[in-house]
Design a protein around this motif. Structure first.
Motif, PDB file in Angstrom:
ATOM      1  N   GLU A  67      64.898  70.683  70.308  1.00 56.25           N
ATOM      2  CA  GLU A  67      66.226  70.071  70.462  1.00 56.25           C
ATOM      3  C   GLU A  67      66.192  68.548  70.415  1.00 56.25           C
ATOM      4  N   ARG A 108      68.593  65.339  62.634  1.00 56.63           N
ATOM      5  CA  ARG A 108      68.554  66.330  61.549  1.00 56.63           C
ATOM      6  C   ARG A 108      69.961  66.697  61.096  1.00 56.63           C
ATOM      7  N   ARG A 109      70.908  66.815  62.026  1.00 52.52           N
ATOM      8  CA  ARG A 109      72.270  67.179  61.630  1.00 52.52           C
ATOM      9  C   ARG A 109      72.886  66.101  60.741  1.00 52.52           C
ATOM     10  N   ILE A 129      67.183  75.564  62.619  1.00 57.18           N
ATOM     11  CA  ILE A 129      66.503  75.311  63.895  1.00 57.18           C
ATOM     12  C   ILE A 129      67.398  75.718  65.061  1.00 57.18           C
ATOM     13  N   ASP A 130      68.723  75.500  64.944  1.00 62.82           N
ATOM     14  CA  ASP A 130      69.647  75.954  65.995  1.00 62.82           C
ATOM     15  C   ASP A 130      69.555  77.463  66.188  1.00 62.82           C
ATOM     16  N   ALA A 172      68.829  71.692  60.228  1.00 61.31           N
ATOM     17  CA  ALA A 172      69.277  71.680  61.619  1.00 61.31           C
ATOM     18  C   ALA A 172      69.918  73.011  62.006  1.00 61.31           C
ATOM     19  N   GLU A 173      70.652  73.616  61.093  1.00 55.95           N
ATOM     20  CA  GLU A 173      71.285  74.903  61.403  1.00 55.95           C
ATOM     21  C   GLU A 173      70.240  76.000  61.605  1.00 55.95           C
ATOM     22  N   GLN A 231      67.345  67.079  66.987  1.00 61.16           N
ATOM     23  CA  GLN A 231      68.430  67.773  66.304  1.00 61.16           C
ATOM     24  C   GLN A 231      69.582  66.840  65.880  1.00 61.16           C
TER      25      GLN A 231
END
Length: 459
Positions: free
Chosen positions: A158, A164-165, A175-176, A172-173, A161
């Motif tokens: 996190e 990355r977004r 990894i989420d 990023a998505e 993030q």
């Protein structure tokens, strides 16, 4: 604690810390105290050091302690009262072990998430169900729990993030989504497997059911590869040349070594002994004149046998406890009446009597502070007391029991007083090893014939 003790170039050195009190600087022989909440003298040493977040002085605390059934460690913690930044680390205070260790824990309940874990820098952490891996030397060592390991991984993912977004939204998505799956594992939504593989042998996962066998935890010791030796900064020792035509059976050889307790120079005695109706073994004993520590170890003088050996002996009389026992490093011991199992490599190799082996097992189990201190669960103290009482009854001849010695290498032995006739109370079985047992002994990749070098034809 990479940042807590560093000093930036051009920064004035922090004022020297006052000398530690007697509670902070115990005598050398008590430098590493067993982990206990009741030890009032076990106080951390505090050192003023530079905070690399705000560049003001913070406090580093060092605690030298011992973990039961494990070894000495150094727990360090840094905190800054100015900016609030803090971190903790763990370092092994012992040497690199002779073998690597691999823990495979099947996590099914929230109690499994509370197991204590020691993870060193050189350990690799994997969760096969998520195809997730934390490589070796990517994180500092930690003294935590299974839940703490997963929470640490979530925090690490996190951390970057937001960046990355902004730059890589698709990454990023993904990894989420992965973080959500990790949080589900933290809630134990479904069983999963946690694997900690440490070639240094200095990692540890708690068995809360001690002294009983833990079906959810598999511990495997293995020989390091050449790549793992290089990764740890170790060099393979050249084999010693054996003197030609020299009879060592009637000699006690001595060589210099260091005491494993105080590291003072000591002498190790070694002798070859022929056990009747069995084979030749090597007995090694070390005595330290400085601290009085004594240790002995037995090594098999022969090769790994073609078949494994399982010895089942029924203890029916106090005289049975005087029988000689050779327990090799690859031998596990089981007492079915007590629901007790001693794994391979625990207690090492021993040449003693049956009474001596049972006393060593009692000392190993009853001196575990995890089952006696504040961290013990309800009922655990009573189970340990009951186990110790039954073991004392066996030693006093008031209770009969079976002793099972299972050695896949076939190098363990229990004296047969009726030899060469069969012992009515002893059953010796020879069995073919499984693939996993051969793998643990390093036999699957061992080639002893047909290994001549092939010469490529010249063009």
């Amino acid at each position: 604690m990479a940042a807590s003790g560093a000093v930036a170039p051009g920064t004035p050195a922090a004022p020297a810390a006052p000398p530690p009190s007697r509670a902070q600087a115990p005598a050398p022989e008590h430098l590493f105290r067993p982990l206990s909440a009741e030890d009032e003298e076990q106080q951390p040493t505090e050192i003023e050091s530079l905070c690399m977040n705000c560049y003001r002085n913070g406090t580093t605390r060092l605690l030298l302690t011992k973990i039961p059934f494990f070894r000495e460690i150094i727990v360090s913690s840094f905190s800054c009262e100015h900016c609030g930044w803090s971190n903790t680390e763990i370092h092994s205070a012992g040497r690199v072990q002779d073998q690597g260790v691999r823990y495979a824990l099947t996590v099914r309940t929230q109690e499994d998430m509370n197991r204590e874990v020691v993870k060193t820098d050189s350990a690799t952490t994997r969760i096969p169900e998520l195809d997730f891996e934390i490589p070796a030397f990517s994180q500092k060592g930690a003294l935590t729990t299974v839940e703490g390991l997963i929470s640490r991984a979530i925090s690490g993912l996190e951390q970057d993030q937001p960046t990355r977004r902004a730059n890589e939204e698709a990454v990023a998505e993904r990894i989420d989504e992965f973080i959500i799956r990790l949080k589900e594992l933290r809630r134990v939504a479904s069983p999963f497997t946690l694997i900690i593989d440490d070639p240094s042998g200095n990692s540890f996962v708690e068995n809360p059911r001690a002294p009983q066998k833990d079906d959810a935890l598999a511990v495997t010791h293995y020989e390091r590869t050449v790549q793992q030796q290089e990764l740890l900064g170790l060099q393979a020792e050249a084999p010693e040349e054996k003197p030609e035509e020299e009879d060592l059976r009637n000699e006690v050889l001595q060589f210099h070594t260091n005491c494993p307790e105080c590291n003072a120079p000591a002498q190790t005695n070694m002798k070859l002994v022929q056990i009747p109706h069995f084979k030749e073994v090597i007995i090694m004993a070390t005595n330290c004149d400085s601290c009085g520590h004594r240790t002995n170890e037995v090594k098999s003088g022969g090769a790994v046998e073609p078949l494994g050996t399982r010895i089942t002996f029924h203890i029916t009389h106090p005289s049975d406890l005087t029988r000689d026992v050779l327990k090799s490093e690859t031998c596990s011991v089981e007492i079915p009446e007590l629901e007790f199992e001693l794994g391979m490599a625990v207690l090492g190799g021993k040449f003693t009597t049956l009474e001596g082996l049972l006393k060593d097992i009692r000392d190993l189990v009853t001196k575990n502070p995890f089952t006696l201190g504040d961290s013990s669960s309800p009922g655990q103290r009573e189970k340990l007391r009951e186990f110790s009482q039954k073991l004392d009854e066996i030693l006093e001849g008031k209770l009969t029991a079976h002793l099972v010695m299972d050695d896949p290498a076939g190098n363990s032995y229990l004296q047969n007083v009726y030899a060469p006739e069969d012992d009515p109370e002893m059953k010796v079985e020879h069995y073919k090893r499984t693939f996993d047992q051969n793998e643990e002994l390093g036999l699957n990749d061992m080639k002893t014939e047909g290994y001549e070098t092939d010469v490529a034809p010249q063009r």
